[in-house]
Design a protein around this motif. Structure first.
Motif, PDB file in Angstrom:
ATOM      1  N   PHE B 303      -2.301  -7.610  -2.692  1.00 30.34           N
ATOM      2  CA  PHE B 303      -2.137  -8.619  -1.669  1.00 30.34           C
ATOM      3  C   PHE B 303      -1.084  -9.648  -2.126  1.00 30.34           C
ATOM      4  CE2 PHE B 303      -6.545  -7.149  -1.549  1.00 30.34           C
ATOM      5  CZ  PHE B 303      -6.680  -6.984  -0.169  1.00 30.34           C
ATOM      6  N   PRO B 304      -0.504 -10.460  -0.988  1.00 32.80           N
ATOM      7  CA  PRO B 304       0.453 -11.485  -1.216  1.00 32.80           C
ATOM      8  C   PRO B 304      -0.237 -12.405  -1.993  1.00 32.80           C
ATOM      9  CG  PRO B 304       0.090 -10.797   1.078  1.00 32.80           C
ATOM     10  CD  PRO B 304      -0.989 -10.115   0.294  1.00 32.80           C
ATOM     11  N   SER B 305      -1.286 -12.715  -2.401  1.00 37.39           N
ATOM     12  CA  SER B 305      -1.653 -13.766  -3.308  1.00 37.39           C
ATOM     13  C   SER B 305      -1.586 -13.491  -4.692  1.00 37.39           C
ATOM     14  CB  SER B 305      -3.214 -14.129  -3.106  1.00 37.39           C
ATOM     15  OG  SER B 305      -4.133 -13.108  -3.440  1.00 37.39           O
ATOM     16  N   GLY B 306      -1.354 -12.167  -4.933  1.00 36.38           N
ATOM     17  CA  GLY B 306      -1.038 -11.646  -6.258  1.00 36.38           C
ATOM     18  C   GLY B 306      -2.266 -10.661  -6.780  1.00 36.38           C
ATOM     19  N   THR B 307      -3.200 -10.885  -6.011  1.00 38.27           N
ATOM     20  CA  THR B 307      -4.382 -10.060  -6.458  1.00 38.27           C
ATOM     21  C   THR B 307      -4.138  -8.611  -6.262  1.00 38.27           C
ATOM     22  OG1 THR B 307      -6.105 -11.601  -5.842  1.00 38.27           O
ATOM     23  CG2 THR B 307      -6.992  -9.568  -6.237  1.00 38.27           C
ATOM     24  N   ALA B 308      -4.260  -7.819  -7.085  1.00 38.45           N
ATOM     25  CA  ALA B 308      -4.182  -6.224  -6.937  1.00 38.45           C
ATOM     26  C   ALA B 308      -5.115  -5.434  -7.132  1.00 38.45           C
ATOM     27  CB  ALA B 308      -2.890  -5.694  -7.734  1.00 38.45           C
ATOM     28  N   ILE B 309      -5.693  -4.621  -6.488  1.00 38.48           N
ATOM     29  CA  ILE B 309      -7.166  -3.739  -6.728  1.00 38.48           C
ATOM     30  C   ILE B 309      -6.580  -2.465  -6.721  1.00 38.48           C
ATOM     31  CG2 ILE B 309      -9.332  -3.719  -5.871  1.00 38.48           C
ATOM     32  CD1 ILE B 309      -9.024  -5.834  -4.228  1.00 38.48           C
ATOM     33  N   TYR B 310      -7.058  -1.724  -7.884  1.00 38.51           N
ATOM     34  CA  TYR B 310      -7.036  -0.383  -7.870  1.00 38.51           C
ATOM     35  C   TYR B 310      -8.240   0.302  -7.563  1.00 38.51           C
ATOM     36  CZ  TYR B 310      -6.097   4.235  -9.976  1.00 38.51           C
ATOM     37  OH  TYR B 310      -6.082   5.622 -10.024  1.00 38.51           O
ATOM     38  N   HIS B 311      -8.290   0.888  -6.578  1.00 34.34           N
ATOM     39  CA  HIS B 311      -9.790   1.577  -6.183  1.00 34.34           C
ATOM     40  C   HIS B 311      -9.680   3.148  -6.702  1.00 34.34           C
ATOM     41  CE1 HIS B 311     -10.643  -1.698  -3.575  1.00 34.34           C
ATOM     42  NE2 HIS B 311      -9.699  -1.862  -3.005  1.00 34.34           N
ATOM     43  N   LYS B 312     -10.295   3.126  -7.858  1.00 32.95           N
ATOM     44  CA  LYS B 312     -10.455   4.682  -8.063  1.00 32.95           C
ATOM     45  C   LYS B 312     -11.704   5.439  -7.307  1.00 32.95           C
ATOM     46  CE  LYS B 312     -10.159   8.122 -11.173  1.00 32.95           C
ATOM     47  NZ  LYS B 312      -9.068   9.087 -11.221  1.00 32.95           N
ATOM     48  N   ASN B 313     -11.091   6.356  -6.425  1.00 35.12           N
ATOM     49  CA  ASN B 313     -11.966   7.206  -5.829  1.00 35.12           C
ATOM     50  C   ASN B 313     -12.155   8.644  -6.168  1.00 35.12           C
ATOM     51  OD1 ASN B 313     -12.369   4.749  -4.321  1.00 35.12           O
ATOM     52  ND2 ASN B 313     -10.671   5.412  -2.955  1.00 35.12           N
ATOM     53  N   GLU B 314     -13.092   9.326  -5.822  1.00 40.98           N
ATOM     54  CA  GLU B 314     -13.103  10.811  -6.110  1.00 40.98           C
ATOM     55  C   GLU B 314     -13.384  11.213  -4.718  1.00 40.98           C
ATOM     56  OE1 GLU B 314     -14.775  12.049 -10.523  1.00 40.98           O
ATOM     57  OE2 GLU B 314     -16.056  12.186  -8.921  1.00 40.98           O
TER      58      GLU B 314
END
Lengths: 178, 610
Positions: B303-314
């Protein structure tokens, strides 16, 4: 290597493996006993009929696959609620990235009267964290410390959420439906 | 409104019959085969694993069983086994050259001569020759045994990593538990700690040994929550360079070719962003435009706010996705953006014409202008047309010619009418002011001494959740980083020492802890009460209950606006010194609410585990 010889205190494994075979019957019981409760929670949390169905279904599949050993019915019920609320959280997270519109869900329910649907609509408009504790406390009648254990927050955080949530619900209901 | 009405209304919702049938169908049809599969897979894995790998791999089995995630490939890379022998469940986590092999120096464990057999965890009964567990344990630098008086206080925060059972035919088993805690006990520096519990069955006697080992080292061996938190972004960026994915952001999709993706992956990799130990507050609400890296089946969103989320999915057999875990990062968006391909399709146009920034987020628009070499000024406008924080208008309008060095105006939307006050506590001043501006609030910043890091918001004049008109003023109190004058009660000591608050554990200098100290310090407590009631009698409606480890100090804050500060060297000896203070201004509700907000979202994600 004879696993059974070393089970002793680890009897759990054996129980799990053999216990799982006989699981289908108990899934049926669980669906009968707790299905309404889970669906209710998921619908309130997700505001979407299809998502709620998915969450409930996945919860029961997990119930069957994991086949946990429960100490009593309360334990079983709490486990299912916890799994279902986690599923809802996952779906909400997923949604925050995929822009799903909340839909009009209460129209599908035949028994719903006007006042009830207004109360529920007000509830569903609250932020997620309030919805969860309000539902667990007032609908499923869990005590504050039980909820705290279930959602991994401190009892005082739950108390605060209940107090704040109740206030918000009241305001919303008054403002929009009275 | 009557709560019973709520219950009655909710109970009108019942499960649809067709759903019930579907679940029962699915469960009854698949129960037998699922079980068979489970047993078979475990069996195959056990047989196929190489013995060398097994010792270590099995110690990680707790994580495997609990999380259903594969074993860490790092285990294998460390032992020099070829990568293609990684078991199928671990294929998504690539070994990287960044892993450093721990040196073996330290306390030596020696179970070899005991000739016991070993099992790991309750769920995964694996028998191993004892030399292998010895080898595993000796991979870490255990250092000296730590003072159990200090360390045992951290017990509640431990998570079990491995349960090792040693036994032979003649003797009762001895158990060893290896646990870790994310909290940092005093004197252990940056290390996490690992507890080794041993138990002699015959004597029914527990003896606990506490050692501080480097969590980074342990993380190399374990593919669990801890590893996710401790490992940098390197793993996933490597994924990123190799996997199929699409990139879209800034309102348009960017078709990057493989070479380009590899370049982006490497460039971002070089930035080495560290994962966060807890979910950043804003991540819960974050939505809107962002870079999405589809790493099928996982996904990375920045996100532009600088939050990065790595969604680990299976991906499940029915093609649906299961979210395994999410890892949060705080990244510098400018850095990220600088290595991403430009949003516009041709370079020629944008140098000559004003780009269409309307509808973009503020951060993206700024970045694009910066890339074009244009300077800009920002203003906020009230509008319903665009979401707060998005560009509503520009001058010149899109398509008009601009030249290098021109100053352009961008108008950022803020909400129209009413605004909800957010929780700004703990944010940086800049973030908080920007957020508040988005909500249409006028911000007044005042500075005060505080225990929190300089520039952290430690107070807000309007409580979060309150709905007020746009244009209303809110005063944010920002910490100068200078400690406030010490008085009674000495709240600053909460910040400086590890303690428990309502059962949650904090370590020295914890951000939330500093915030709590600051919030408490901002109220006038100078009115000392002489009535020294026993804390036992009043232990009901406290909000903060802090137990500091060196001397016991318990702080109770009551809903009536009194605070009790209890000091004792020994709780059992009943040598309590009790000080009672009253909040003179009577801002108790405000205090409790602010405290609650500071404490509310501090629980790490792990505690939601099923």
């Amino acid at each position: 290597m004879d696993t059974a010889e070393y089970t002793g205190e680890n009897g759990l494994i054996i129980q799990q493996v053999t216990g799982s075979g006989a699981r289908a019957g108990s899934v049926r019981d669980a669906v009968e006993s707790y299905g309404d409760m889970l669906f209710r929670l998921c619908l309130i949390m997700l505001r979407n009929y299809a998502d709620a169905e998915d969450a409930v279904q996945e919860s029961f599949i997990k119930y069957m696959q994991k086949a946990p050993i429960f100490t009593d019915q309360e334990h079983e019920k709490a486990w299912l609620l916890k799994v279902a609320s986690n599923k809802c959280r996952d779906i909400i997270r997923y949604r925050s990235r995929h822009f799903t519109e909340p839909e009009e869900v209460l129209g599908n329910i035949p028994a719903m009267d006007r006042e009830s649907s207004h109360i529920l609509e007000a509830l569903m408009e609250l932020p997620e964290k309030f919805r969860l504790v309000l539902t667990l406390h007032y609908v499923e009648e869990y005590k504050v410390d039980q909820i705290a254990g279930m959602i991994g927050k401190s009892p005082s955080a739950v108390k605060m959420r209940l107090a704040k949530g109740r206030k918000l619900l009241e305001e919303k209901y008054r403002k929009e439906y009275l | 409104m009557d709560e019973r009405k709520l219950k009655a209304a909710a109970e009108k919702i019942t499960m649809p019959d067709q759903l019930k049938d579907r679940i029962l169908d699915q469960c009854e049809n698949s129960s037998g085969e699922k079980n068979g599969e489970y047993i078979e897979v475990s069996g195959v894995e056990r047989v196929e694993r190489r013995p060398v790998r097994r010792a270590i791999a099995a110690a990680a089995a707790f994580a495997v069983c609990a999380g259903g995630i594969g074993l860490s490939a790092h285990l294998i890379s460390r032992n020099g086994a070829p990568a293609d022998e990684i078991s199928e469940s671990s294929e998504e986590i690539e070994p990287t050259e960044t892993v450093t092999t721990p040196e073996a120096s330290h306390k030596k464990w020696d179970f070899v001569n005991n000739r016991y057999e070993i099992t790991y965890t309750e769920k995964d009964t694996v028998l191993e020759p004892s030399d292998q567990i010895t080898a595993f344990l000796n991979c870490f630098d255990w250092g000296e045994e730590k003072d159990s008086d200090i360390y045992s206080g951290y017990y509640t925060a431990f998570q079990q990593v491995a349960h090792i059972e040693l036994r032979d035919e003649e003797r009762e088993p001895v158990y060893f538990n290896i646990s870790h805690t994310v909290a940092t006990p005093p004197e252990s520096g940056e290390s996490g700690i690992v507890l080794v519990t041993s138990r002699e069955y015959e004597d029914k006697d527990w003896s606990d040994g506490y050692y501080a080992i480097d969590l980074d080292e342990l993380a190399v061996f374990l593919d669990d929550e801890m590893q996710r938190q401790e490992f940098g972004m390197k793993n996933l960026w490597h994924d990123l360079a190799g996997a199929y994915f699409t990139v879209y952001g800034g309102g348009m999709s960017v078709e990057a070719d493989k070479m380009e993706l590899a370049r982006i992956g490497e460039a971002i990799d070089a930035l080495e962003f560290a994962p966060l130990n807890e979910i950043p507050q804003e991540a819960e609400e974050e939505s809107g435009e962002a870079w999405h890296f589809m790493l099928d089946p996982s996904e990375l969103v920045i996100f532009p706010s600088g939050t990065a989320i790595y969604h680990k999915n299976e991906r499940n057999t029915d093609n649906s996705l299961t979210n395994i875990y999410n890892t949060y990062y705080k990244v510098n968006f400018d850095e990220i953006n600088a290595v991403l391909p430009p949003f516009t399709e041709t370079n020629d146009q944008r140098e000559a014409l004003m780009p269409d920034l309307v509808g973009m987020t503020e951060g993206l628009a700024e970045e694009q202008l910066r890339q074009m070499g244009l300077s800009f000024e920002k203003a906020y406008v009230e509008t319903d047309q665009y979401q707060p924080g998005y560009v509503a208008e520009t001058k010149p309008t899109p398509g008009e010619p601009v030249t290098d060095g021109d100053t352009v105006m961008i108008y950022i939307a803020m909400s129209n009418g009413s605004a909800t006050v957010d929780n700004y506590l703990g944010m940086t001043e800049d973030d908080a002011v920007t957020e508040a501006n988005y909500s249409g609030l006028k911000v007044d910043v005042e500075y005060a001494n505080g225990y929190s890091v300089q520039g952290t918001v430690i107070g807000q004049s309007k409580a979060a959740g309150v709905i007020i008109g746009t244009g209303s003023e809110i005063t944010l109190t920002v910490s100068t980083g200078e400690p406030p004058l010490e008085g009674y009660p000495p709240f600053g000591t909460l910040c400086k020492m590890g303690c428990f608050i309502n059962g949650s554990e904090f370590s020295d200098g914890d951000k939330t802890l500093c915030l709590v100290s600051d919030i408490l310090s901002r109220y006038d407590w100078s009115n000392e009460e002489t009535d020294t009631g026993l804390f036992k009698e009043a232990a009901t409606n406290y909000v903060v209950d802090a137990l500091v480890n060196d001397a016991h100090r318990i702080v109770y804050i009551y809903a009536d606006g009194t605070v009790e500060w209890i000091e004792t060297q020994d709780l059992a000896a009943n040598d309590l010194k009790v000080y009672r203070y009253r909040d003179i201004d009577g801002e108790v509700d405000d205090l409790l609410f602010q405290l609650h907000q500071a404490l509310d979202d501090l629980m790490p994600y792990a505690q939601y585990g099923e």
